[in-house]
Scaffold this active site. Structure first.
Site, PDB file in Angstrom:
ATOM      1  NE  ARG A 112      -4.179  -1.764   1.852  1.00 35.08           N
ATOM      2  CZ  ARG A 112      -4.105  -2.856   2.617  1.00 35.08           C
ATOM      3  NH1 ARG A 112      -3.145  -2.963   3.524  1.00 35.08           N
ATOM      4  NH2 ARG A 112      -4.988  -3.803   2.478  1.00 35.08           N
ATOM      5  CE  LYS A 134      -0.133  14.634 -14.546  1.00 32.77           C
ATOM      6  NZ  LYS A 134      -0.407  15.074 -15.928  1.00 32.77           N
ATOM      7  CD  GLU A 176       7.860  17.867 -22.396  1.00 37.59           C
ATOM      8  OE1 GLU A 176       7.116  18.808 -22.069  1.00 37.59           O
ATOM      9  OE2 GLU A 176       7.412  16.787 -22.859  1.00 37.59           O
ATOM     10  CE  LYS A 214       5.777  18.395 -13.756  1.00 41.93           C
ATOM     11  NZ  LYS A 214       6.006  17.152 -14.470  1.00 41.93           N
ATOM     12  CD  GLU A 224      -3.268  17.419 -16.335  1.00 39.95           C
ATOM     13  OE1 GLU A 224      -2.232  16.822 -16.047  1.00 39.95           O
ATOM     14  OE2 GLU A 224      -3.801  17.381 -17.446  1.00 39.95           O
ATOM     15  NE  ARG A 228       1.057  17.800 -12.939  1.00 36.30           N
ATOM     16  CZ  ARG A 228       1.576  16.914 -12.111  1.00 36.30           C
ATOM     17  NH1 ARG A 228       1.093  16.749 -10.915  1.00 36.30           N
ATOM     18  NH2 ARG A 228       2.593  16.167 -12.483  1.00 36.30           N
ATOM     19  CG  ASN A 232      -1.427  18.517 -20.896  1.00 37.60           C
ATOM     20  OD1 ASN A 232      -0.496  17.735 -20.691  1.00 37.60           O
ATOM     21  ND2 ASN A 232      -2.539  18.502 -20.182  1.00 37.60           N
ATOM     22  CG  HIS A 235       2.252  17.609 -24.308  1.00 39.82           C
ATOM     23  ND1 HIS A 235       3.058  18.722 -24.183  1.00 39.82           N
ATOM     24  CD2 HIS A 235       2.941  16.584 -23.735  1.00 39.82           C
ATOM     25  CE1 HIS A 235       4.182  18.380 -23.552  1.00 39.82           C
ATOM     26  NE2 HIS A 235       4.130  17.089 -23.265  1.00 39.82           N
ATOM     27  CG  HIS A 239      -0.445  13.422 -26.931  1.00 35.43           C
ATOM     28  ND1 HIS A 239      -1.166  13.931 -25.874  1.00 35.43           N
ATOM     29  CD2 HIS A 239       0.753  13.060 -26.420  1.00 35.43           C
ATOM     30  CE1 HIS A 239      -0.427  13.878 -24.775  1.00 35.43           C
ATOM     31  NE2 HIS A 239       0.744  13.362 -25.093  1.00 35.43           N
ATOM     32  CG  HIS A 252       6.770  12.958 -25.264  1.00 38.96           C
ATOM     33  ND1 HIS A 252       5.434  13.023 -25.603  1.00 38.96           N
ATOM     34  CD2 HIS A 252       6.951  13.861 -24.272  1.00 38.96           C
ATOM     35  CE1 HIS A 252       4.846  13.918 -24.828  1.00 38.96           C
ATOM     36  NE2 HIS A 252       5.739  14.443 -24.005  1.00 38.96           N
TER      37      HIS A 252
HETATM   38  P1  NAD Z   1      13.549   7.139 -21.214  1.00 44.85           P
HETATM   39  O1  NAD Z   1      13.380   6.914 -19.797  1.00 44.85           O
HETATM   40  O2  NAD Z   1      13.088   6.079 -22.151  1.00 44.85           O
HETATM   41  O3  NAD Z   1      15.089   7.446 -21.506  1.00 44.85           O
HETATM   42  C1  NAD Z   1      15.503   7.675 -22.838  1.00 44.85           C
HETATM   43  C2  NAD Z   1      16.714   6.795 -23.220  1.00 44.85           C
HETATM   44  O4  NAD Z   1      17.881   7.332 -22.607  1.00 44.85           O
HETATM   45  C3  NAD Z   1      16.597   5.377 -22.724  1.00 44.85           C
HETATM   46  O5  NAD Z   1      17.116   4.512 -23.691  1.00 44.85           O
HETATM   47  C4  NAD Z   1      17.480   5.381 -21.478  1.00 44.85           C
HETATM   48  O6  NAD Z   1      17.996   4.112 -21.152  1.00 44.85           O
HETATM   49  C5  NAD Z   1      18.567   6.320 -21.908  1.00 44.85           C
HETATM   50  N1  NAD Z   1      19.287   6.991 -20.827  1.00 44.85           N
HETATM   51  C6  NAD Z   1      18.808   7.450 -19.653  1.00 44.85           C
HETATM   52  N2  NAD Z   1      19.724   8.132 -18.980  1.00 44.85           N
HETATM   53  C7  NAD Z   1      20.847   8.087 -19.724  1.00 44.85           C
HETATM   54  C8  NAD Z   1      22.151   8.631 -19.567  1.00 44.85           C
HETATM   55  N3  NAD Z   1      22.462   9.386 -18.523  1.00 44.85           N
HETATM   56  N4  NAD Z   1      23.068   8.395 -20.539  1.00 44.85           N
HETATM   57  C9  NAD Z   1      22.745   7.660 -21.634  1.00 44.85           C
HETATM   58  N5  NAD Z   1      21.523   7.146 -21.854  1.00 44.85           N
HETATM   59  C10 NAD Z   1      20.587   7.359 -20.905  1.00 44.85           C
HETATM   60  O7  NAD Z   1      12.843   8.482 -21.700  1.00 44.85           O
HETATM   61  P2  NAD Z   1      12.634   9.905 -21.004  1.00 44.85           P
HETATM   62  O8  NAD Z   1      12.571  10.851 -22.125  1.00 44.85           O
HETATM   63  O9  NAD Z   1      13.578  10.140 -19.909  1.00 44.85           O
HETATM   64  O10 NAD Z   1      11.193   9.769 -20.355  1.00 44.85           O
HETATM   65  C11 NAD Z   1      10.056   9.491 -21.133  1.00 44.85           C
HETATM   66  C12 NAD Z   1       9.017   8.867 -20.261  1.00 44.85           C
HETATM   67  O11 NAD Z   1       8.709   9.772 -19.208  1.00 44.85           O
HETATM   68  C13 NAD Z   1       7.711   8.566 -20.943  1.00 44.85           C
HETATM   69  O12 NAD Z   1       7.292   7.282 -20.573  1.00 44.85           O
HETATM   70  C14 NAD Z   1       6.760   9.615 -20.420  1.00 44.85           C
HETATM   71  O13 NAD Z   1       5.430   9.161 -20.369  1.00 44.85           O
HETATM   72  C15 NAD Z   1       7.307   9.881 -19.063  1.00 44.85           C
HETATM   73  N6  NAD Z   1       7.012  11.221 -18.542  1.00 44.85           N
HETATM   74  C16 NAD Z   1       6.462  11.325 -17.315  1.00 44.85           C
HETATM   75  C17 NAD Z   1       6.184  12.560 -16.776  1.00 44.85           C
HETATM   76  C18 NAD Z   1       5.619  12.661 -15.404  1.00 44.85           C
HETATM   77  O14 NAD Z   1       5.203  13.743 -15.000  1.00 44.85           O
HETATM   78  N7  NAD Z   1       5.612  11.599 -14.652  1.00 44.85           N
HETATM   79  C19 NAD Z   1       6.453  13.721 -17.500  1.00 44.85           C
HETATM   80  C20 NAD Z   1       7.036  13.581 -18.754  1.00 44.85           C
HETATM   81  C21 NAD Z   1       7.303  12.329 -19.273  1.00 44.85           C
HETATM   82 MG    MG Z   2       5.631  15.780 -22.230  1.00 45.39          MG
END
Ligand code: NAD
Ligand code: MG
Length: 348
Positions: A112, A134, A176, A214, A224, A228, A232, A235, A239, A252
């Site tokens: 939990r 999130k 972003e 942020k 949101e 918040r 978007n 986005h 999307h 993305h």
């Molecule tokens: P990711 O986590 O897939 O990382 C991108 C790539 O970089 C991966 O292959 C990873 O292994 C590699 N990587 C990570 N750190 C590295 C480093 N220091 N050196 C070399 N390679 C490295 O992608 P991301 O862009 O970090 O995150 C995208 C994800 O985040 C999506 O799933 C999205 O939905 C989510 N997201 C969440 C929020 C939130 O508020 N929770 C906001 C934006 C995005």
């Molecule tokens: Mg985004």
């Protein structure tokens, strides 16, 4: 550097966000680090040398958005049971947004809810995903449709980890950052226009300001219900671009860059922003070689796609648009013909 974050009552939450070299982290509980082979290959040794704990385990999950699933979360949960974690144990998310979202969600579920810490290693996760609580996974119905709002106990942002990040991934995070500046802060936008992100101090300042914005937004609206949603920007269009290209052509952040250019075109059409300001945003995106064009083959199909977005409540599309640079306006019920007229310009 510490940015305190304090969420609104009735359940005030507060955690520290450190933007600096990784400090020594000492815990008196079991700790499980969740990471992937890519991040571990570059940085796990560094991380482990900074952690002290009576019992430390590392769980490595496959790298990729396609593994951001309930099955992976269950496999992390199983490891937690194998290692007999208790309710005082701690998870550490060590990786990009994919790792962060899944580790946070796992922490929210295990017995939990146990504590977790974010140590983000991509620019996108350092400025965006690691702050705000999130968490979640994707399923066949869409992205991030299963999850929880679950805040970390702390966020440690070490810009040095970004040295190994591929350039394209860095640029995706930059999109972003531009989003935050255009929506909230003209001064920050001007800073970015002249910033040299290869310079350590300027990169740190860039991250700091994004995180601060942020946190400021999330403080006002954790779930949101209001402001918040401004995050978007870019986005709604982005999307559709991601969806039309089967999530394979663009990262993305790249799709968000294209989406911001589209949103700006609509803002210009509505008189919210000048052509020159829209060009300024485009120029800033191009400094990191982000894409700013996209060919819409079928404007009607593109428009219909808006309604598949989980954020378009009651069949009316909420457009998050810039009002000049540094401020925003949420506009609902824009005439379909106006939107399509703008979209048609991307079909040439
Ligand atoms: P990711 O986590 O897939 O990382 C991108 C790539 O970089 C991966 O292959 C990873 O292994 C590699 N990587 C990570 N750190 C590295 C480093 N220091 N050196 C070399 N390679 C490295 O992608 P991301 O862009 O970090 O995150 C995208 C994800 O985040 C999506 O799933 C999205 O939905 C989510 N997201 C969440 C929020 C939130 O508020 N929770 C906001 C934006 C995005
Ligand atoms: Mg985004």
């Amino acid at each position: 550097m510490i940015v305190p974050i304090e969420l609104i009552p009735p359940q005030p939450v507060k955690y520290d966000i450190t933007i600096d070299k990784l400090p020594k982290l000492t815990f008196n509980t079991k700790v499980v680090v969740v990471t992937n082979p890519t991040v571990a290959g570059f940085h796990l040794e560094t991380l482990l040398s900074h952690i002290q704990s009576p019992e430390l385990h590392v769980v490595t999950i496959p790298d990729g958005e396609q593994y951001k699933t309930l099955q992976t979360v269950e496999s992390i949960l199983n490891e937690c049971f194998e290692h007999k974690l208790d309710r005082k144990s701690l998870l550490i998310a060590f990786g990009g947004g994919v790792i962060g979202d899944m580790t946070g969600f796992t922490a929210s579920l295990y017995q939990r809810g146990i504590d977790f810490i974010q140590i983000p290693t991509t620019l996108l996760s350092q400025v965006d995903a690691s702050v705000g609580g999130k968490t979640g996974v994707n399923n066949k119905y869409g992205k991030n449709l299963i999850g929880a709002f679950y805040q970390p106990k702390a966020v440690y942002i070490n810009p040095e980890f970004l040295k190994t990040l591929p350039k394209r991934e860095f640029a995706a995070g930059f999109a972003e950052i531009v989003k935050m500046a255009v929506m909230f802060d003209r001064e920050y936008f001007d800073f970015l226009k002249n910033a040299d992100l290869a310079d350590e101090a300027q990169l740190k300042e860039t991250i700091r300001r994004s995180v601060e914005l942020k946190a400021w937004v999330v403080n006002q609206d954790e779930k949101e219900a209001g402001i918040r949603a401004v995050l978007n920007y870019g986005h709604t269009f982005g999307h559709v671009v991601e969806n039309e290209t089967d999530y394979t052509t663009y990262l993305h952040g790249e799709a968000v860059a294209i989406g911001m250019v589209m949103a700006n075109a609509l803002a210009v059409e509505l008189g919210l922003m000048s052509e020159e300001e829209a060009d300024e945003v485009k120029a800033l995106l191009k400094t990191q070689e982000l894409p700013t064009t996209y060919c819409i083959d079928d404007v009607d199909a593109f428009y219909e796609h808006f309604f598949l977005d989980k954020k378009s409540a009651n069949n009316s599309i909420k457009f998050i648009l810039p009002k000049k640079i540094g401020s925003h306006k949420i506009v609902q019920d824009i005439d379909e013909a106006v939107v399509k007229k703008v979209l048609r310009r991307f079909g040439e």
